[in-house]
Design a protein around this motif. Structure first.
Motif, PDB file in Angstrom:
ATOM      1  N   HIS A 150       0.841  -1.199   0.000  1.00 15.93           N
ATOM      2  CA  HIS A 150       0.000   0.000   0.000  1.00 15.93           C
ATOM      3  C   HIS A 150       0.869   1.240   0.000  1.00 15.93           C
ATOM      4  CE1 HIS A 150      -3.455  -2.308   2.255  1.00 15.93           C
ATOM      5  NE2 HIS A 150      -3.194  -2.799   1.052  1.00 15.93           N
ATOM      6  N   THR A 151       0.337   2.324  -0.569  1.00 16.20           N
ATOM      7  CA  THR A 151       0.972   3.630  -0.389  1.00 16.20           C
ATOM      8  C   THR A 151      -0.097   4.704  -0.244  1.00 16.20           C
ATOM      9  OG1 THR A 151       2.641   5.185  -1.202  1.00 16.20           O
ATOM     10  CG2 THR A 151       1.241   4.157  -2.877  1.00 16.20           C
ATOM     11  N   TYR A 152       0.042   5.471   0.811  1.00 16.56           N
ATOM     12  CA  TYR A 152      -0.711   6.715   1.009  1.00 16.56           C
ATOM     13  C   TYR A 152       0.325   7.784   1.323  1.00 16.56           C
ATOM     14  CZ  TYR A 152      -4.959   3.846   1.416  1.00 16.56           C
ATOM     15  OH  TYR A 152      -6.005   2.976   1.175  1.00 16.56           O
ATOM     16  N   ASN A 153       1.304   7.863   0.463  1.00 14.62           N
ATOM     17  CA  ASN A 153       2.481   8.689   0.706  1.00 14.62           C
ATOM     18  C   ASN A 153       2.492   9.885  -0.243  1.00 14.62           C
ATOM     19  OD1 ASN A 153       4.960   9.466   1.711  1.00 14.62           O
ATOM     20  ND2 ASN A 153       6.092   7.737   0.845  1.00 14.62           N
ATOM     21  N   PRO A 154       2.497  11.129   0.279  1.00  6.18           N
ATOM     22  CA  PRO A 154       2.595  11.524   1.682  1.00  6.18           C
ATOM     23  C   PRO A 154       1.215  11.586   2.344  1.00  6.18           C
ATOM     24  CG  PRO A 154       2.717  13.460   0.321  1.00  6.18           C
ATOM     25  CD  PRO A 154       2.626  12.300  -0.625  1.00  6.18           C
ATOM     26  N   TRP A 155       1.144  11.151   3.592  1.00  8.68           N
ATOM     27  CA  TRP A 155      -0.112  11.141   4.324  1.00  8.68           C
ATOM     28  C   TRP A 155      -0.658  12.550   4.510  1.00  8.68           C
ATOM     29  CZ3 TRP A 155      -3.869   8.080   4.876  1.00  8.68           C
ATOM     30  CH2 TRP A 155      -4.775   8.160   5.939  1.00  8.68           C
TER      31      TRP A 155
END
Length: 491
Positions: A369-374
């Motif tokens: 998963h990636t939610y970068n940058p939060w």
């Protein structure tokens, strides 16, 4: 029918272009492969463990060329050379003698310009291909398949060349204690039909523990719940979709699936019991159905969730992922070659992924998963609302690490969750900025053959956790700009 039986020389076969498939070495049992899933001119052509990716799909064409559809380039001899040891590469299709090949019934592939045979310089992974005097040896024998996506894959063309944009049915089957308990309507056929107009890869997050009718030792899954899940899977498969069924909120908080040495003796029996039942129940389904071991496995109350875990977690995660593969394979039926997704600690693409041991299996992919940058993806300070490309390096770093660890080794990667919440901006909202962010990730991941599945929880307001794209009650796309642009990335 094998292509070798159809092809007798350049320009002499049927005018029909052959369907893409694998080319497998007789000595090594490995597939002809574009190194590191490369698509550029000069990419080395090698042999590598068969994995069903686009880097291993080849199309023998009626003009004598052999095309790699993923790159749009042809199998070519470097500089048009004709001497022994001249290496093979990908290069723009140009019709020259360096790109003419004859697939012979005896199993050799010859280059008429040089009079030499396609030859594997070894039988290990990454052994490069070259031309050499034809000797009839095993390293010059090739099986040019009808459609196939990896060793023993009966599913037709490798599924990873067929999978396009993906979407999550979030907060439905993973809601507790029931499908509608978090406010979403029950999933309908019309809903799945709507999703299938934009996406052909559906992830169904599933939380299993509320649906167990017994505890140890059986941990029996409620057959009524399984039948309801099957109904939705059937709707999606009928629409031509690929479907990923996972184990979702069974971990997180202080639920039972805690990946640590201390908890493993309690976790493994339940984990194995559930997956054995699920795999057995769906054993007759073809390769349109995939299983994903876990979601974001983490310590109680999310300890070090985003830091990627500790050595205590990594050992437990690797044990559970291997158990998952063993359980599904032992269940029989189509499970022998079903694609399975294993997961690092927290689905973390950095430290977690660095410490993931991928089971030795030709049909295993990695889920991250990636939610970068939060700070852009949520309302966390400093709460960025625009995406101008200056922070591309953050999600790109996740993709690059997944490529270094997995894609470049021929292991498929799926970003089973990514996305950003829609927030207020300038009297309206930042849906256009979210579209920029999400399509950047999808487009960048696509360069490495990686697949992406956007998170949708049906929260369509503004602010934190507003990841909704489809209004599931009215079956209208609330964020059409995002949806249309994501769908277009893989089309």
């Amino acid at each position: 029918m094998a292509l070798a039986a159809l092809w007798t020389g350049p320009g002499t076969a049927s005018a029909a272009v052959a369907t893409p498939g694998t080319i497998v070495g007789g000595q090594s049992g490995r597939c002809v492969d574009a190194a590191a899933a490369g698509t550029a001119n000069g990419t080395v052509v090698q042999i590598y463990d068969c994995n069903g990716t686009g880097a291993q799909q080849w199309q023998v064409r009626s003009d004598g060329s052999i095309l790699n559809p993923a790159s749009g380039r042809c199998l070519d001899i470097v500089s048009g050379a004709t001497a022994n040891g001249s290496r093979a590469q990908l290069y723009d299709c140009n019709g020259t003698g360096a790109q003419k090949w004859t697939v012979n019934a005896a199993g050799s592939i010859t280059n008429p310009q040089s009079g030499r045979c396609l030859d594997a310089n070894g039988q290990a992974d990454s052994s490069y291909l070259q031309i050499w005097d034809c000797a009839g040896t095993a390293n010059q024998k090739w099986t040019v398949n009808a459609p196939g996506g990896g060793t023993g894959d009966p599913a037709g063309p490798g599924i990873w060349s067929q999978v396009r944009a993906g979407w999550n049915l979030g907060n439905s089957f993973d809601a507790t204690p029931c499908e509608t308990c978090w406010g979403n309507p029950a999933t309908t056929k019309a809903m799945i039909d709507t999703i299938a107009t934009k996406f052909n890869f559906l992830r169904i997050p599933v939380t299993w523990y509320p649906h167990l009718t017994s505890g140890a030792p059986g941990y029996t899954v409620d057959p009524t719940f399984l039948a309801r899940l099957k109904q939705v899977v059937d709707w999606a498969v009928a629409d031509g979709m690929y479907v990923d069924v996972n184990m979702h909120h069974d971990g997180g908080g202080d639920q039972w699936l805690i990946p640590s040495a201390a908890r493993l003796p309690q976790v493994r029996p339940e984990f194995n019991a559930i997956w054995k039942q699920v795999a057995g129940y769906f054993g007759g389904y073809d390769q349109h159905l995939l299983f994903e071991a876990m979601n974001e496995p983490q310590d109680a109350n999310g300890g070090n969730r985003y830091g990627g875990g500790t050595s205590d977690n990594w050992s437990a995660i690797n044990t559970l992922n291997q158990d998952f593969v063993n359980d599904v394979r032992a269940a029989g039926g189509s499970n022998a070659t079903r694609w399975l997704l294993v997961v690092p600690y927290g689905a973390n693409a950095q430290t977690g992924a660095n410490n993931l041991v991928v089971p030795n299996d030709s049909h295993v992919a990695v889920s991250v998963h990636t939610y970068n940058p939060w700070s852009f993806c949520s309302t966390t300070a400093p709460n960025y609302t625009t995406w101008d490309g200056s922070m591309n390096y953050l999600p790109d770093g996740d993709v690059n690490n997944a490529d270094r660890l997995f894609s470049s080794r021929g292991i498929p990667v799926v970003w089973t969750e990514f996305g950003a919440t829609v927030k207020p901006l300038g009297g309206g909202d930042n849906a256009g900025q979210v579209a920029d962010y999400e399509t950047h990730i999808a487009s960048y991941a696509k360069q490495f053959g990686q697949k992406t599945m956007v998170w949708d929880n049906n929260s369509t307001g503004l602010g934190d956790d507003q990841f909704g794209l489809l209004d599931r009650s009215t079956l209208t796309w609330q964020r059409p700009t995002i949806v249309n642009r994501l769908s277009a990335v893989y089309n």
